[in-house]
Scaffold this active site. Structure first.
Site, PDB file in Angstrom:
ATOM      1  CG  ASP A   1      21.096  -7.994   2.442  1.00 36.74           C
ATOM      2  OD1 ASP A   1      20.572  -6.914   2.785  1.00 36.74           O
ATOM      3  OD2 ASP A   1      22.338  -8.137   2.347  1.00 36.74           O
TER       4      ASP A   1
ATOM      5  CG  HIS B   1      27.156  -9.309   3.931  1.00 40.23           C
ATOM      6  ND1 HIS B   1      27.388  -8.460   2.871  1.00 40.23           N
ATOM      7  CD2 HIS B   1      25.857  -9.105   4.292  1.00 40.23           C
ATOM      8  CE1 HIS B   1      26.288  -7.763   2.625  1.00 40.23           C
ATOM      9  NE2 HIS B   1      25.340  -8.139   3.468  1.00 40.23           N
TER      10      HIS B   1
HETATM   11 ZN   LIG Z   1      23.631  -6.862   3.580  1.00 38.65          ZN
HETATM   12 ZN   LIG Z   2      23.004  -3.347   4.062  1.00 33.31          ZN
END
Ligand SMILES: [Zn+2]
Ligand SMILES: [Zn+2]
Length: 301
Positions: free
Chosen positions: A65, A265
């Site tokens: 990610d 996040h």
């Molecule tokens: Zn992450």
């Molecule tokens: Zn991570």
């Protein structure tokens, strides 16, 4: 002026209207990117910021990610006929990881220069930006970054006149350069006062709360920091997966005495994040929820 944009706010996977967490900063015609997950270049397009002037790419760590969008971004930069080299900064293994990803983007019209991090704290200067990389605590090697634009002291005209420094040197001395004229060397310290407060932005994601974040984010104008979980019952999960809660992030912002904090996040399961902000602001009043495309222009005070 330093122009920053939080391109996305998602953790783990991109969602409709929530791209993966990534920061883009522009200074003096040069752009810097921190992290490049799946879809980062679409978020950039949506914002209307070009990928071509990206001179520096920093990676926090090599979970997908945070890096899986890189091959596509590099191809886009190549298609824009970029030829200047790109500097990449990231934890040990950077060249191996990027080379593997480049199996699907082998031909690029520019070189990549790698800076692999291995020390707890490392300093790099790229395009006038002073970058501090500091190790944090995730389940793989991971770094946070502080980006600073230093500001020289004020030019002291009277002092320059007293010392008989020719006027045509003043501009370069103000920029911090040493000037040699007719065999005489003039140095900036001869005419500049004490350095003034510059601009500082800190970015930190995928970690437990550790002292290195507080130390390196100290007095930042803006701290962008992960808030993976908001629900109180997920505190144990945050510990287990080496992430942070909104409240842990707010404590860091408070202790580091930053001017403003943006959370990012977010866990894919997190909806109605606003509901938790009252308590977050009771810890750190200048806390804001990150939003995709959220921008701030930072100038010398
Ligand atoms: Zn992450
Ligand atoms: Zn991570």
């Amino acid at each position: 002026m330093l122009d920053v944009c939080l391109l996305g706010t998602a953790g783990m996977m991109p969602l409709p209207y929530r791209w993966l967490t990534s920061l883009m900063a522009r200074y003096n015609g040069s752009s810097l990117l921190i992290d490049c997950g799946e879809g980062t270049q679409i978020a950039m397009k949506e914002k209307g910021w070009s990928a071509k002037p990206i001179d520096t790419i920093c990676f926090t760590h090599y979970h997908a990610d945070h890096i899986s969008g890189l091959p596509g971004l590099l191809l886009t930069m190549g298609n824009a006929e970029r030829t200047e080299p790109v500097a990449m900064i990231g934890p040990k293994g950077l060249e191996r990881v990027v080379t593997a990803l480049r199996t699907i983007a082998p031909e690029l019209p520019f070189e990549i220069h790698y800076k692999e991090l291995s020390q707890p704290v490392e300093h790099v200067v790229e395009q006038g930006c002073h970058i501090t990389a500091f190790r944090v605590n995730h389940n793989v090697p991971c770094y946070g970054y502080a980006i600073e634009i230093p500001r020289a002291g004020q030019f002291q005209v009277e002092r320059a006149k007293e010392l008989g420094i020719p006027i045509n040197c003043w501009n370069r001395l103000q920029k911090g350069e040493t000037v040699t004229l007719e065999g005489k060397a003039y140095t900036p310290d001869m005419v500049l006062g004490a350095p003034r407060k510059g601009i500082k932005v800190a970015y930190c994601t995928d970690t437990r709360p550790v002292a290195s974040i507080t130390e390196n984010a100290r007095n930042a104008d803006l701290l962008i920091i992960e808030g993976m979980y908001a629900e109180k019952e997920k505190a144990a999960k945050a510990k287990q997966y080496k992430h942070m809660t909104f409240y842990e992030a707010a404590e860091i912002a408070r202790d580091a005495e930053v001017s403003e904090m943006w959370l990012t996040h977010f866990s894919p399961s997190l909806v109605h994040a606003e509901e938790y902000m009252g308590e977050v602001r009771s810890i750190f009043p200048a806390a804001k929820l990150g939003k995709d495309g959220k921008t701030m222009e930072l100038d010398f005070k």
